[in-house]
Each structure stands twice: as C-alpha cells, then as structure tokens.
Design an enzyme around this catalytic site. Structure first.
Site, PDB file in Angstrom:
ATOM      1  N   MET A  37       0.837  -1.203   0.000  1.00 23.98           N
ATOM      2  CA  MET A  37       0.000   0.000   0.000  1.00 23.98           C
ATOM      3  C   MET A  37       0.874   1.257   0.000  1.00 23.98           C
ATOM      4  O   MET A  37       0.406   2.346   0.345  1.00 23.98           O
ATOM      5  CB  MET A  37      -0.928  -0.004   1.210  1.00 23.98           C
ATOM      6  CG  MET A  37      -1.876  -1.211   1.192  1.00 23.98           C
ATOM      7  SD  MET A  37      -3.375  -0.944   2.138  1.00 23.98           S
ATOM      8  CE  MET A  37      -2.706  -0.666   3.761  1.00 23.98           C
ATOM      9  N   LEU A  40       6.601   3.164   1.679  1.00 27.27           N
ATOM     10  CA  LEU A  40       7.577   2.067   1.761  1.00 27.27           C
ATOM     11  C   LEU A  40       8.635   2.311   2.833  1.00 27.27           C
ATOM     12  O   LEU A  40       9.106   3.435   3.016  1.00 27.27           O
ATOM     13  CB  LEU A  40       8.279   1.879   0.414  1.00 27.27           C
ATOM     14  CG  LEU A  40       7.399   1.491  -0.780  1.00 27.27           C
ATOM     15  CD1 LEU A  40       8.265   1.093  -1.974  1.00 27.27           C
ATOM     16  CD2 LEU A  40       6.407   0.386  -0.457  1.00 27.27           C
ATOM     17  N   HIS A  44       9.384  -3.342   3.325  1.00 29.10           N
ATOM     18  CA  HIS A  44       8.963  -3.510   1.930  1.00 29.10           C
ATOM     19  C   HIS A  44      10.176  -3.735   1.020  1.00 29.10           C
ATOM     20  O   HIS A  44      10.132  -4.546   0.100  1.00 29.10           O
ATOM     21  CB  HIS A  44       8.228  -2.258   1.439  1.00 29.10           C
ATOM     22  CG  HIS A  44       6.974  -1.921   2.195  1.00 29.10           C
ATOM     23  ND1 HIS A  44       6.873  -0.797   2.977  1.00 29.10           N
ATOM     24  CD2 HIS A  44       5.785  -2.553   2.286  1.00 29.10           C
ATOM     25  CE1 HIS A  44       5.661  -0.751   3.505  1.00 29.10           C
ATOM     26  NE2 HIS A  44       4.976  -1.794   3.115  1.00 29.10           N
ATOM     27  N   GLN A  68     -10.333  -2.918   2.035  1.00 27.47           N
ATOM     28  CA  GLN A  68      -9.822  -3.579   3.237  1.00 27.47           C
ATOM     29  C   GLN A  68      -9.815  -2.662   4.453  1.00 27.47           C
ATOM     30  O   GLN A  68      -9.334  -3.047   5.517  1.00 27.47           O
ATOM     31  CB  GLN A  68      -8.440  -4.188   2.989  1.00 27.47           C
ATOM     32  CG  GLN A  68      -7.316  -3.188   2.822  1.00 27.47           C
ATOM     33  CD  GLN A  68      -6.033  -3.878   2.384  1.00 27.47           C
ATOM     34  OE1 GLN A  68      -5.935  -4.367   1.275  1.00 27.47           O
ATOM     35  NE2 GLN A  68      -5.039  -3.917   3.274  1.00 27.47           N
ATOM     36  N   ASP A 157       2.355  -9.557   8.609  1.00 28.53           N
ATOM     37  CA  ASP A 157       0.905  -9.743   8.490  1.00 28.53           C
ATOM     38  C   ASP A 157       0.659 -11.260   8.410  1.00 28.53           C
ATOM     39  O   ASP A 157       0.361 -11.802   7.354  1.00 28.53           O
ATOM     40  CB  ASP A 157       0.385  -9.009   7.257  1.00 28.53           C
ATOM     41  CG  ASP A 157       0.615  -7.514   7.356  1.00 28.53           C
ATOM     42  OD1 ASP A 157      -0.282  -6.805   7.794  1.00 28.53           O
ATOM     43  OD2 ASP A 157       1.736  -7.056   7.033  1.00 28.53           O
TER      44      ASP A 157
HETATM   45  P1  AMP Z   1       1.544  -2.960   3.491  1.00 32.06           P
HETATM   46  O1  AMP Z   1       2.073  -1.944   2.552  1.00 32.06           O
HETATM   47  O2  AMP Z   1       1.624  -2.562   4.928  1.00 32.06           O
HETATM   48  O3  AMP Z   1       0.204  -3.514   3.088  1.00 32.06           O
HETATM   49  O4  AMP Z   1       2.535  -4.195   3.400  1.00 32.06           O
HETATM   50  C1  AMP Z   1       2.939  -4.720   2.174  1.00 32.06           C
HETATM   51  C2  AMP Z   1       3.749  -5.953   2.412  1.00 32.06           C
HETATM   52  O5  AMP Z   1       4.893  -5.616   3.194  1.00 32.06           O
HETATM   53  C3  AMP Z   1       2.994  -7.046   3.183  1.00 32.06           C
HETATM   54  O6  AMP Z   1       3.336  -8.307   2.633  1.00 32.06           O
HETATM   55  C4  AMP Z   1       3.534  -6.880   4.569  1.00 32.06           C
HETATM   56  O7  AMP Z   1       3.478  -8.067   5.339  1.00 32.06           O
HETATM   57  C5  AMP Z   1       4.966  -6.490   4.286  1.00 32.06           C
HETATM   58  N1  AMP Z   1       5.570  -5.827   5.443  1.00 32.06           N
HETATM   59  C6  AMP Z   1       5.122  -4.726   6.094  1.00 32.06           C
HETATM   60  N2  AMP Z   1       5.919  -4.448   7.150  1.00 32.06           N
HETATM   61  C7  AMP Z   1       6.870  -5.410   7.176  1.00 32.06           C
HETATM   62  C8  AMP Z   1       7.981  -5.684   8.040  1.00 32.06           C
HETATM   63  N3  AMP Z   1       8.260  -4.933   9.094  1.00 32.06           N
HETATM   64  N4  AMP Z   1       8.736  -6.764   7.751  1.00 32.06           N
HETATM   65  C9  AMP Z   1       8.467  -7.554   6.688  1.00 32.06           C
HETATM   66  N5  AMP Z   1       7.445  -7.343   5.836  1.00 32.06           N
HETATM   67  C10 AMP Z   1       6.656  -6.282   6.083  1.00 32.06           C
END
Ligand code: AMP
Length: 290
Positions: A37, A40, A44, A68, A157
């Site tokens: 989303m 970054l 990410h 969501q 997640d």
């Molecule tokens: P988001 O942009 O928050 O929806 O996350 C996008 C992807 O990045 C998802 O697969 C998350 O699980 C992953 N993600 C977010 N924060 C972390 C983190 N601290 N460590 C590893 N992966 C992450």
C-alpha cells in the site's frame, strides 16, 4: 541475467499491465510481484530484494485498497508518497510499478469478493470485519493482472499470509507464495507504515509489543508449554504500558489459526495493540517444542 532488462516503467491501467505481462511471459520471462500500500520502508524493500532474487521481472504494486479499510479506519489519512516510494523501490532494481486508481481496480458495480471462510474469522478478522475479504480480493486481482509466477509477502501480516496461501491452494492459482521474516528497528519495533502516526512518547510505548513477544518466547525457552501462561507473560508487558491498549493477544496454530492451549506444535503468538489511536500488529512463531 541473459537478456537486457527493459527500462523501468510505471503502469496505471490494469489492462495495460495484463497485456504487458502476457508479452513478458510469452518471451519466457519469470515475474515476481510485491503487493504493497506504499509508504515504503525497509520491510517492503526487503521483500523487493527477495523478489529480485527469484524472477527476471520484479513488479511493485502500490495501491491503498479501499475495500480492506473499515468505515472508521485510516483510509483517508493513510500515508501516500508515490514519488518517494518509487525512488526507494528503484534502489532494489525493480522493473515495473503498478499504481492504479481505485476506480481502475473497482469498476462501478463491482460485487465479487473472495472469502477464506475460517482463516478470516479470528484475530484481525474479528476486530476488522470485512478486512480480509478486501485483502484476498485485491491480491487475487493483482495476481491476475500481473501474471506473476511468484509473490512475496511479509510475515508481519501473519494472518494475511496464511489467508493468501490458502486462497492460492484452494483456488488453484499457479503462483508461488514466499514469506519474508519481520524486519524490525534495532530496538525491536516491527517496521510499519503506521509507525509514522506515533509521537515520540508513543514510539517508546510501542516497544511493549516486541517486548511482550520476547517475554513469551523466554517463557517457552524456559520450558513453559501452558498457553495461558505464555500469553500472560506477553500481556503483562503490554498491560504495564499506560499508553497501550490490547485489541487481542492470542496463541494460535501457525497454519489453521485455531486456538492453542498447550504448545505441542508450531504456534504463532499474534497481537494487535492500540498505542494512542494507532493500531499496531506484531507476532512471533514459537517453535521451541522439545
Ligand atoms: P503494506 O504496505 O503494509 O500492506 O505491506 C505490504 C507488504 O509488506 C505485506 O506483505 C507486509 O506483510 C509487508 N511488510 C510490512 N511491514 C513489514 C515488516 N516490518 N517486515 C516484513 N514485511 C513487512
């Protein structure tokens, strides 16, 4: 790599992305996708680097998915910085960014949703009704549009990853799902786009999540197998923090997400905690079974 990588491109139209990735597949290229989303951070970027190792073409998707978010959640204020995100992502040698508008992903009258019935119920699903139907549906759409062979997600997640794996298995999506361990700050705080909402004081308070997980892990290493006691060890750290309010702290089977009362197989200790008005999640898989 035995071919010249194409120049970096931003694509916003789902049909253009589908056509482009169909061509890439026809040319024999493998494709990895990293759905995000935006906003970054290093977490990410770690996913993007993992994707880079696994395919010829790496696609970053940035889409703040409205379906969501609940009505009282942070959709409107969710941090958005496309230019900054693309600059960071390009340091990981991505090939394509897919940044559609909501209207492109959800045409008027859209009414089809994917529900992973049981895995979506507990934990974050209980606190955020409809959240995982929104997640599963957008992820399915991103898989279709990007024609990816492999998709990389974070274990941060945990429930989302379990749901996506099950969706892929149940619906015969021909895509490999890769999970990447949680990336943390040096002091233990799991990286999250939502950490940007925290004041300095709240940022310190937010350490109670990772400290709670560490306390539970320490109890398990010391021989504790009683789920209630393991949970109590985690909760004590969080309840001692005045700025924190527990949404849930639960011990669940790492695959089925069913409640675990005695630790006899890999289990995930998962939590959601409000720090001020910011809802943070964290988890740890407990494997010391001996
Ligand atoms: P988001 O942009 O928050 O929806 O996350 C996008 C992807 O990045 C998802 O697969 C998350 O699980 C992953 N993600 C977010 N924060 C972390 C983190 N601290 N460590 C590893 N992966 C992450």
């Amino acid at each position: 790599m035995s071919y010249a990588r194409p120049p970096f491109e931003i694509i916003r139209d789902p049909r253009a992305m589908r056509a482009h990735t169909e061509d890439l597949r026809r040319d024999g290229r493998t494709i990895a996708v990293v759905p995000t989303m935006g906003a970054l951070h290093e977490g990410h970027l770690t996913l993007l680097r993992e994707a880079r190792k696994r395919a010829d073409i790496v696609i970053l998707t940035i889409f703040v998915n409205p379906t969501q978010f609940g009505p009282n959640e942070d959709l409107a204020k969710y941090p958005r910085d496309e230019a900054g995100d693309l600059a960071k992502a390009r340091t990981c040698e991505i090939d394509l960014a897919f940044c559609p508008d909501a209207s492109a992903m959800y045409p008027a009258g859209a009414q089809t949703f994917i529900e992973v019935r049981e895995l979506q119920k507990p934990m974050c699903g209980a606190s955020r009704p409809g959240h995982f139907a929104g997640v599963a549906t957008i992820v399915a759409k991103l898989f279709h549009v990007t024609n990816a062979h492999v998709a990389v997600f974070g274990e941060k997640d945990f429930q989302q990853l379990a749901i996506i794996r099950r969706m892929v298995r149940d619906l015969d999506f021909g895509i490999e799902i890769v999970g990447v361990p949680i990336v943390r700050e040096q002091d233990g705080l799991a990286l999250s786009s939502r950490n940007a909402y925290l004041s300095a004081e709240q940022r310190t308070a937010a350490l109670c999540l990772s400290k709670g997980l560490a306390a539970a892990e320490a109890a398990v290493v010391a021989g504790e197998r009683d789920g209630a006691k393991i949970l109590a060890a985690a909760r004590a750290l969080i309840e001692a923090e005045p700025l924190a309010r527990i949404d849930y702290v639960e011990l669940r089977d790492a695959e089925e997400l069913t409640p675990v009362t005695t630790l006899s197989r890999p289990a995930v200790l998962a939590m959601a905690v409000f720090v001020g008005t910011t809802r943070l999640i964290d988890n740890r898989v407990l494997r010391h079974l001996g």
